[in-house]
Design a protein around this motif. Structure first.
Motif, PDB file in Angstrom:
ATOM      1  N   PRO A  86       2.816 -11.162  -5.890  1.00 30.96           N
ATOM      2  CA  PRO A  86       1.422 -11.270  -5.738  1.00 30.96           C
ATOM      3  C   PRO A  86       0.674 -12.461  -4.694  1.00 30.96           C
ATOM      4  O   PRO A  86       1.669 -13.503  -4.151  1.00 30.96           O
ATOM      5  N   ALA A  87      -0.113 -11.997  -4.133  1.00 28.10           N
ATOM      6  CA  ALA A  87      -0.678 -13.045  -2.985  1.00 28.10           C
ATOM      7  C   ALA A  87      -2.392 -13.148  -2.770  1.00 28.10           C
ATOM      8  O   ALA A  87      -2.950 -12.175  -3.484  1.00 28.10           O
ATOM      9  N   ALA A  88      -2.646 -14.096  -2.264  1.00 29.91           N
ATOM     10  CA  ALA A  88      -4.021 -14.416  -2.008  1.00 29.91           C
ATOM     11  C   ALA A  88      -4.630 -13.546  -0.963  1.00 29.91           C
ATOM     12  O   ALA A  88      -3.942 -13.296  -0.134  1.00 29.91           O
ATOM     13  N   PRO A  89      -5.921 -13.411  -1.051  1.00 32.05           N
ATOM     14  CA  PRO A  89      -6.393 -12.555   0.136  1.00 32.05           C
ATOM     15  C   PRO A  89      -6.266 -12.919   1.644  1.00 32.05           C
ATOM     16  O   PRO A  89      -5.932 -12.265   2.366  1.00 32.05           O
ATOM     17  N   LYS A  90      -6.304 -14.187   1.660  1.00 39.24           N
ATOM     18  CA  LYS A  90      -5.967 -14.908   2.968  1.00 39.24           C
ATOM     19  C   LYS A  90      -4.580 -14.421   3.618  1.00 39.24           C
ATOM     20  O   LYS A  90      -4.400 -14.258   4.858  1.00 39.24           O
ATOM     21  N   LEU A  91      -3.564 -14.561   2.711  1.00 38.63           N
ATOM     22  CA  LEU A  91      -2.043 -14.142   3.093  1.00 38.63           C
ATOM     23  C   LEU A  91      -2.108 -12.606   3.301  1.00 38.63           C
ATOM     24  O   LEU A  91      -1.448 -12.378   4.360  1.00 38.63           O
ATOM     25  N   ILE A  92      -2.698 -12.144   2.480  1.00 40.54           N
ATOM     26  CA  ILE A  92      -2.712 -10.518   2.722  1.00 40.54           C
ATOM     27  C   ILE A  92      -3.288 -10.058   4.152  1.00 40.54           C
ATOM     28  O   ILE A  92      -2.716  -9.369   4.736  1.00 40.54           O
ATOM     29  N   ILE A  93      -4.444 -10.674   4.226  1.00 41.47           N
ATOM     30  CA  ILE A  93      -4.964 -10.576   5.631  1.00 41.47           C
ATOM     31  C   ILE A  93      -3.994 -11.024   6.843  1.00 41.47           C
ATOM     32  O   ILE A  93      -3.842 -10.288   7.968  1.00 41.47           O
ATOM     33  N   ALA A  94      -3.360 -12.338   6.732  1.00 43.46           N
ATOM     34  CA  ALA A  94      -2.465 -12.762   7.693  1.00 43.46           C
ATOM     35  C   ALA A  94      -1.287 -11.715   7.920  1.00 43.46           C
ATOM     36  O   ALA A  94      -1.080 -11.124   8.957  1.00 43.46           O
ATOM     37  N   VAL A  95      -0.648 -11.032   6.917  1.00 42.55           N
ATOM     38  CA  VAL A  95       0.313 -10.088   6.843  1.00 42.55           C
ATOM     39  C   VAL A  95      -0.046  -9.093   7.513  1.00 42.55           C
ATOM     40  O   VAL A  95       0.537  -8.447   8.378  1.00 42.55           O
ATOM     41  N   HIS A  96      -1.303  -8.555   7.034  1.00 48.19           N
ATOM     42  CA  HIS A  96      -1.684  -7.077   7.633  1.00 48.19           C
ATOM     43  C   HIS A  96      -1.843  -7.252   9.095  1.00 48.19           C
ATOM     44  O   HIS A  96      -1.355  -6.504   9.911  1.00 48.19           O
ATOM     45  N   ASP A  97      -2.567  -8.448   9.589  1.00 47.38           N
ATOM     46  CA  ASP A  97      -2.802  -8.678  10.966  1.00 47.38           C
ATOM     47  C   ASP A  97      -1.556  -8.745  11.809  1.00 47.38           C
ATOM     48  O   ASP A  97      -1.314  -8.346  13.098  1.00 47.38           O
ATOM     49  N   ALA A  98      -0.503  -9.279  11.050  1.00 47.44           N
ATOM     50  CA  ALA A  98       0.861  -9.540  12.025  1.00 47.44           C
ATOM     51  C   ALA A  98       1.489  -8.324  12.264  1.00 47.44           C
ATOM     52  O   ALA A  98       2.396  -8.261  12.988  1.00 47.44           O
ATOM     53  N   PHE A  99       1.417  -7.505  11.049  1.00 43.95           N
ATOM     54  CA  PHE A  99       2.701  -6.195  11.141  1.00 43.95           C
ATOM     55  C   PHE A  99       1.762  -4.725  11.247  1.00 43.95           C
ATOM     56  O   PHE A  99       2.605  -4.054  11.502  1.00 43.95           O
ATOM     57  N   PHE A 100       0.569  -4.854  10.850  1.00 41.78           N
ATOM     58  CA  PHE A 100       0.078  -3.549  10.616  1.00 41.78           C
ATOM     59  C   PHE A 100      -1.130  -3.276  11.648  1.00 41.78           C
ATOM     60  O   PHE A 100      -1.844  -4.384  11.749  1.00 41.78           O
ATOM     61  N   PRO A 101      -1.334  -2.051  12.170  1.00 37.28           N
ATOM     62  CA  PRO A 101      -2.442  -1.760  12.919  1.00 37.28           C
ATOM     63  C   PRO A 101      -3.922  -1.735  12.431  1.00 37.28           C
ATOM     64  O   PRO A 101      -3.956  -1.528  11.219  1.00 37.28           O
ATOM     65  N   GLY A 102      -4.990  -1.881  13.009  1.00 37.95           N
ATOM     66  CA  GLY A 102      -6.116  -2.005  12.276  1.00 37.95           C
ATOM     67  C   GLY A 102      -6.717  -3.436  11.995  1.00 37.95           C
ATOM     68  O   GLY A 102      -5.989  -4.259  12.164  1.00 37.95           O
ATOM     69  N   GLU A 103      -7.987  -3.531  11.346  1.00 39.36           N
ATOM     70  CA  GLU A 103      -8.564  -4.594  11.198  1.00 39.36           C
ATOM     71  C   GLU A 103      -8.837  -4.781   9.578  1.00 39.36           C
ATOM     72  O   GLU A 103      -9.335  -3.939   9.167  1.00 39.36           O
ATOM     73  N   LEU A 104      -8.498  -5.979   8.754  1.00 38.19           N
ATOM     74  CA  LEU A 104      -8.645  -5.879   7.535  1.00 38.19           C
ATOM     75  C   LEU A 104      -9.710  -6.931   7.359  1.00 38.19           C
ATOM     76  O   LEU A 104      -9.226  -8.135   7.917  1.00 38.19           O
ATOM     77  N   VAL A 105     -10.922  -6.796   6.927  1.00 34.02           N
ATOM     78  CA  VAL A 105     -11.952  -7.613   6.904  1.00 34.02           C
ATOM     79  C   VAL A 105     -12.080  -8.514   5.596  1.00 34.02           C
ATOM     80  O   VAL A 105     -12.039  -7.868   4.417  1.00 34.02           O
ATOM     81  N   ALA A 106     -11.931  -9.802   5.732  1.00 26.88           N
ATOM     82  CA  ALA A 106     -11.941 -10.541   4.623  1.00 26.88           C
ATOM     83  C   ALA A 106     -13.320 -10.282   3.539  1.00 26.88           C
ATOM     84  O   ALA A 106     -13.006 -10.235   2.287  1.00 26.88           O
ATOM     85  N   ALA A 107     -14.370 -10.039   3.986  1.00 28.47           N
ATOM     86  CA  ALA A 107     -15.356  -9.884   2.969  1.00 28.47           C
ATOM     87  C   ALA A 107     -15.420  -8.416   2.278  1.00 28.47           C
ATOM     88  O   ALA A 107     -15.877  -8.533   1.147  1.00 28.47           O
ATOM     89  N   ARG A 108     -14.424  -7.621   2.875  1.00 23.45           N
ATOM     90  CA  ARG A 108     -14.416  -6.491   1.874  1.00 23.45           C
ATOM     91  C   ARG A 108     -13.314  -6.518   0.650  1.00 23.45           C
ATOM     92  O   ARG A 108     -13.371  -5.781  -0.013  1.00 23.45           O
TER      93      ARG A 108
END
Length: 267
Positions: A86-108
């Motif tokens: 389990p992870a907090a949204p902030k870490l999920i976004i950081a992991v996505h930005d580091a390893f996966f293409p596209g943008e993951l928007v926090a507000a969504r």
């Protein structure tokens, strides 16, 4: 040999005929107006034919190839699958930005868990997976700010007193293992590794100097070994209570207030 009529010539002719037709209508010359109207229609038909010829002759412009956009659910699923905890949204976004293409928007991410629960209640188990909250070990209620995958066993989705540190160290190991597979210039991924290393004794270095995926993974594993047995026992006990007392929906999205009271009274 007569000059071929171009579409530009037809456009000038149409403009001229419209002007003459307007003047004939203004002066009341009906015979001249009828003749001009017929000539105008003929010119406009010729313009339509010329335009069709241009469209037939023109090559379609090559369309850019776009990879299909991933939904926010899929983006979060990728990040959580990498972390395995389990992870907090902030870490999920950081992991996505580091390893996966596209943008993951926090507000969504704000309403995502509610949308997932609503979808489950409309059609239970209609999706291969759901994004759900982690559950607290004491009350089996939704853990604030932690997302998990419904496909994980309950003992992974339940969090106890030691789980925050255990899950942090587990995530650090998974990130380090993924970074080790990337080239040296994967800067976003390495910055994320440095952030994990800064909270692991002995792994931080000075300004990121000397940090390697192997060092971070090794030190994280050494600390994880200290906490893992106790955390696993806490989670297993809570998971057993959850399996006994919660229905399908509550086992994913947490016990409601009435169920929390009954659960607390039964302990």
């Amino acid at each position: 040999m007569s000059e071929p009529i171009t579409i530009e010539m037809l456009e000038r002719r149409i403009d001229r005929l419209r002007g003459e037709l307007r003047r004939a209508a203004t002066t009341g010359d009906r015979m001249q107006a009828r003749a001009l109207r017929a000539e105008l229609r003929q010119a406009e038909h010729a313009w339509d034919d010329a335009l069709a010829d241009l469209e037939d002759q023109a090559r379609p412009a090559p369309q850019p190839v776009h990879k299909p956009m991933l939904s926010i659910r899929e983006q979060v699923h990728h990040a959580l699958t990498l972390l395995t905890v389990p992870a907090a949204p902030k870490l999920i976004i950081a992991v996505h930005d580091a390893f996966f293409p596209g943008e993951l928007v926090a507000a969504r991410l704000t309403s995502l868990r509610r949308d997932e629960e609503r979808s489950f209640r409309v059609q239970p188990f209609g999706r291969p997976y759901y994004l759900c909250p982690a559950l607290t070990a004491d009350l089996l209620s939704p853990a604030r700010g932690l997302l998990a995958l419904s496909t994980w066993p309950l003992r992974t989705r339940v969090v106890g007193p030691l789980s925050a540190r255990v899950d942090f160290l587990t995530g650090a190991i998974k990130v380090a293992q993924r970074v080790a597979q990337l080239p040296e210039d994967a800067h976003d991924a390495r910055r994320l590794l440095w952030r994990f290393a800064a909270s692991i004794p002995g792994a931080g270095g000075v300004g990121g100097a000397g940090i390697t995926p192997e060092t971070v993974a090794g030190l994280a594993q050494a600390e994880l070994d200290v906490h893992l047995e106790a955390d696993t026992a806490d989670r297993a006990a809570a998971a057993a209570r959850a399996e006994e007392r919660l229905d399908g929906s509550e086992a994913l999205f947490g016990a409601r207030l009435q169920r929390i009271r009954r659960t607390a009274g039964a302990t």
